[in-house]
Design an enzyme around this catalytic site. Sequence first.
Site, mmCIF file in Angstrom:
data_model
loop_
_atom_site.group_PDB
_atom_site.id
_atom_site.type_symbol
_atom_site.label_atom_id
_atom_site.label_comp_id
_atom_site.label_asym_id
_atom_site.label_seq_id
_atom_site.Cartn_x
_atom_site.Cartn_y
_atom_site.Cartn_z
ATOM 1 C CB CYS A 48 70.898 28.646 6.348
ATOM 2 S SG CYS A 48 72.369 27.587 6.218
ATOM 3 C CB CYS A 51 73.892 29.836 2.622
ATOM 4 S SG CYS A 51 72.201 29.201 2.673
ATOM 5 C CB CYS A 97 70.580 24.601 4.318
ATOM 6 S SG CYS A 97 70.402 26.045 3.243
ATOM 7 C CB CYS A 100 74.767 26.216 1.793
ATOM 8 S SG CYS A 100 74.349 26.004 3.529
ATOM 9 C CB CYS A 120 64.666 17.881 16.386
ATOM 10 S SG CYS A 120 65.551 17.932 17.939
HETATM 11 FE FE FE Z 1 72.326 27.179 3.905
#
Ligand code: FE
Length: 136
Positions: A48, A51, A97, A100, A120
């Site tokens: 990510c 984060c 995610c 976060c 995607c």
């Molecule tokens: Fe994240």
Amino acid sequence: MANRIEKSEAAWRAELTPEQYAVCRQKGTEPAFTGAYWNTKTPGTYLCACCGQELFGSDAKYDSGTGWPSFWQPVDRDRVATEVDSSFGMIRTEVHCSRCGAHLGHVFPDGPAPTGERYCINSVSLTLRPTGPAKD
Ligand code: FE
């Protein structure tokens, strides 16, 4: 799963690039075939961008022809969460995610075996941590 990360919009805006903020925190979409990773074949793990949570592995990445990095599964089911997105006159499944809340992209039921799923994902939502030499 790691503890959830909560930050103010001002904090996110301060630490992300304008492009990352627009996609990750405002659910934007990068133009197809423009991101850093749509054609990347380098082995590694995609984190990510907000984060650092590990989200997708290069072993589940495939060429969907869409111009966005596409994966048939996350590294673990609990790394991502989904919600219904009815914007733009379409019913889609939004993916973010789980730690976060960063918007990542959408998941569609037209992916390859074994899952049949197509995650995607916007390149700008990801940071690739290579495990070996770059292939492209
Ligand atoms: Fe994240």
